[in-house]
Design a protein around this motif. Sequence first.
Motif, PDB file in Angstrom:
ATOM      1  N   LYS A  48      45.983  79.295  16.475  1.00 49.04           N
ATOM      2  CA  LYS A  48      45.153  79.809  17.564  1.00 49.04           C
ATOM      3  C   LYS A  48      46.007  80.602  18.546  1.00 49.04           C
ATOM      4  CE  LYS A  48      41.804  78.372  21.087  1.00 49.04           C
ATOM      5  NZ  LYS A  48      41.107  77.225  21.716  1.00 49.04           N
ATOM      6  N   ALA A  49      45.555  81.791  18.886  1.00 47.90           N
ATOM      7  CA  ALA A  49      46.286  82.627  19.838  1.00 47.90           C
ATOM      8  C   ALA A  49      46.274  81.996  21.235  1.00 47.90           C
ATOM      9  CB  ALA A  49      45.674  84.024  19.879  1.00 47.90           C
ATOM     10  N   LYS A  50      47.309  82.285  22.012  1.00 46.13           N
ATOM     11  CA  LYS A  50      47.444  81.677  23.335  1.00 46.13           C
ATOM     12  C   LYS A  50      46.547  82.334  24.383  1.00 46.13           C
ATOM     13  CE  LYS A  50      52.303  80.517  22.424  1.00 46.13           C
ATOM     14  NZ  LYS A  50      53.718  80.827  22.774  1.00 46.13           N
ATOM     15  N   GLU A  51      46.241  83.613  24.185  1.00 46.60           N
ATOM     16  CA  GLU A  51      45.511  84.334  25.225  1.00 46.60           C
ATOM     17  C   GLU A  51      44.329  85.111  24.647  1.00 46.60           C
ATOM     18  OE1 GLU A  51      47.898  86.552  28.017  1.00 46.60           O
ATOM     19  OE2 GLU A  51      49.706  85.426  27.441  1.00 46.60           O
ATOM     20  N   LYS A  52      43.325  85.326  25.503  1.00 46.08           N
ATOM     21  CA  LYS A  52      42.152  86.120  25.114  1.00 46.08           C
ATOM     22  C   LYS A  52      41.804  87.088  26.242  1.00 46.08           C
ATOM     23  CE  LYS A  52      37.802  84.699  25.374  1.00 46.08           C
ATOM     24  NZ  LYS A  52      36.520  83.993  25.085  1.00 46.08           N
ATOM     25  N   ASP A  53      41.636  88.350  25.882  1.00 49.72           N
ATOM     26  CA  ASP A  53      41.155  89.351  26.828  1.00 49.72           C
ATOM     27  C   ASP A  53      39.869  89.953  26.281  1.00 49.72           C
ATOM     28  OD1 ASP A  53      43.201  90.321  29.180  1.00 49.72           O
ATOM     29  OD2 ASP A  53      44.250  89.308  27.551  1.00 49.72           O
ATOM     30  N   VAL A  54      39.081  90.518  27.174  1.00 49.30           N
ATOM     31  CA  VAL A  54      37.786  91.081  26.779  1.00 49.30           C
ATOM     32  C   VAL A  54      37.776  92.581  27.042  1.00 49.30           C
ATOM     33  CG1 VAL A  54      35.290  91.012  27.121  1.00 49.30           C
ATOM     34  CG2 VAL A  54      36.619  88.896  27.273  1.00 49.30           C
ATOM     35  N   PHE A  55      37.355  93.329  26.032  1.00 51.16           N
ATOM     36  CA  PHE A  55      37.194  94.782  26.163  1.00 51.16           C
ATOM     37  C   PHE A  55      35.726  95.037  26.483  1.00 51.16           C
ATOM     38  CE2 PHE A  55      36.397  99.044  24.679  1.00 51.16           C
ATOM     39  CZ  PHE A  55      37.549  99.742  25.016  1.00 51.16           C
ATOM     40  N   ARG A  56      35.446  95.663  27.614  1.00 45.42           N
ATOM     41  CA  ARG A  56      34.069  95.768  28.109  1.00 45.42           C
ATOM     42  C   ARG A  56      33.550  97.208  28.096  1.00 45.42           C
ATOM     43  NH1 ARG A  56      32.730  90.913  30.213  1.00 45.42           N
ATOM     44  NH2 ARG A  56      34.457  89.506  30.748  1.00 45.42           N
ATOM     45  N   ALA A  57      32.223  97.315  28.086  1.00 48.36           N
ATOM     46  CA  ALA A  57      31.571  98.629  28.117  1.00 48.36           C
ATOM     47  C   ALA A  57      31.806  99.292  29.470  1.00 48.36           C
ATOM     48  CB  ALA A  57      30.074  98.475  27.854  1.00 48.36           C
ATOM     49  N   THR A  58      32.108 100.575  29.429  1.00 49.18           N
ATOM     50  CA  THR A  58      32.354 101.328  30.663  1.00 49.18           C
ATOM     51  C   THR A  58      31.084 101.978  31.209  1.00 49.18           C
ATOM     52  OG1 THR A  58      32.973 103.247  29.333  1.00 49.18           O
ATOM     53  CG2 THR A  58      34.755 101.781  30.047  1.00 49.18           C
ATOM     54  N   LYS A  59      29.984 101.874  30.435  1.00 49.26           N
ATOM     55  CA  LYS A  59      28.719 102.450  30.880  1.00 49.26           C
ATOM     56  C   LYS A  59      27.571 101.825  30.090  1.00 49.26           C
ATOM     57  CE  LYS A  59      29.085 106.360  27.654  1.00 49.26           C
ATOM     58  NZ  LYS A  59      29.099 107.849  27.509  1.00 49.26           N
ATOM     59  N   ASP A  60      26.352 102.056  30.545  1.00 46.23           N
ATOM     60  CA  ASP A  60      25.172 101.610  29.800  1.00 46.23           C
ATOM     61  C   ASP A  60      25.006 102.474  28.553  1.00 46.23           C
ATOM     62  OD1 ASP A  60      24.795  99.933  31.912  1.00 46.23           O
ATOM     63  OD2 ASP A  60      23.083 101.027  32.757  1.00 46.23           O
ATOM     64  N   GLY A  61      24.353 101.911  27.542  1.00 43.55           N
ATOM     65  CA  GLY A  61      24.052 102.709  26.352  1.00 43.55           C
ATOM     66  C   GLY A  61      24.002 101.887  25.088  1.00 43.55           C
ATOM     67  N   TYR A  62      24.133 102.594  23.970  1.00 44.08           N
ATOM     68  CA  TYR A  62      24.093 101.966  22.644  1.00 44.08           C
ATOM     69  C   TYR A  62      25.422 102.237  21.931  1.00 44.08           C
ATOM     70  CZ  TYR A  62      19.028 101.809  23.388  1.00 44.08           C
ATOM     71  OH  TYR A  62      17.776 101.567  23.896  1.00 44.08           O
ATOM     72  N   ILE A  63      25.879 101.270  21.165  1.00 41.94           N
ATOM     73  CA  ILE A  63      27.112 101.495  20.402  1.00 41.94           C
ATOM     74  C   ILE A  63      26.812 102.449  19.250  1.00 41.94           C
ATOM     75  CG2 ILE A  63      28.884 100.464  18.941  1.00 41.94           C
ATOM     76  CD1 ILE A  63      28.841  98.028  20.598  1.00 41.94           C
TER      77      ILE A  63
END
Length: 434
Positions: free
Chosen positions: A331-346
Amino acid sequence: MRAVDIIQKKRDKEILTKEEINFLLEEYLEGNTPDYQMSSFLMAVYFNGMTTEELKYFTEKMIYSGDTIDFPGTHKFLVDKHSTGGVGDKTTIALAPIFGALGMGTAKLSGKGLGHTGGTIDKFESIEGFKFSRTKEELIKLVNETGTGIMGYSDKIVPLDKKLYSLRDVTATVPSIPLIASSIMGKKLAVHADAIILDVKVGSGAFMKNIDEARELAETMYELGKAFDRNIVCFLTNMDQPLGEAVGNSLEMIEAIETLKGNGPEDFTDLIYTLASQALVMKGDTADLESGKQKVRKVIENGQALDMLRKFIKGSGGNPSVCDDYSLLPKAKEKDVFRATKDGYIEHLNAELIGRAAMMLGAGRATKDDIIDHSVGIIMCSKVGDKLEKGAAILEIFHNGNLRDEVLETLAEAVVISEEKIDKQEIILEIIGG
């Protein structure tokens, strides 16, 4: 007979005889034909291709340049499922136990991952103590008991392919469809299987970036398999975004186990059910894919498939409790989250770039000698077509304190958000021979 005459015939788009192909390859294997002449021949093939008959003779010589493997002690219908490689492709981990639960088996050679694509061996080796079969006898015992038998590739299997690939790599002839088909099918045909299912990946994370080239490769391999009287079907499947949600060895193990519990991502579950159902059709147990999927669903729901995975892990020296206690996996020691920079659809999740980012974290190898970190990786919180609000989680990044700017920049390039509504992507694009 001279090598130069054979090269000239292929240059001039003439059809080579079996004797000519055998002569050229034998002389090359024995060191009598120099690299510069074989390079000329490979370039002639690159531009002019091969007929199915030529390719059969070429592949036959590849197969018998080394050992062939059969499994006389097995009493199961053996299926060899082969993928051309992609990001998040943990298919064998979930599929092989399903084969076992359905009374079939898989006895195959698998490799370690290189570059942005992961290897089946690496994923299983995230389990402490796990060791793959080292002898054919060990493999046969596991196949009979669990339905799953996997060994690493041996230099004794199709050694001519290894020698030719090294030359193709430095002569810009790797992308040749006949040479790719022969390389893949030579290894498949050197190992006994009652059915061969080829999963040809298409898209940004695959070797084949567009569907026309992928279809040509699949059709070539299918025709080659039929030329050897093999029971074969080819699938074209989507690798424009990662398969499932997990990328990284222990993360993919967990996702495969969850799929065997009935909790897998939709695209991965659909692929697993379809491939397993195809195997049942090829065995003759079901008439069509839909009735096959009912049988697959049953062994998932009653826990038989997961039990087969537990038995395989135990028989390979690992702790089967990992199927119920994921803390036993790295198990990795750390977790970061990559977030949406705007509203929309992927609109796009570029599989190659996401795989490259995972490799930078340590989940993959840049060279074959690199040591990988089984604990790190990336989880897709959203997939193509999903609607997002600004700030919503798109990716979770699991790392051990090595989250460099280069990783984040690569992920930023991989994720494209559109204001327009985007359709969700199908996982199975075409079936050839089914």
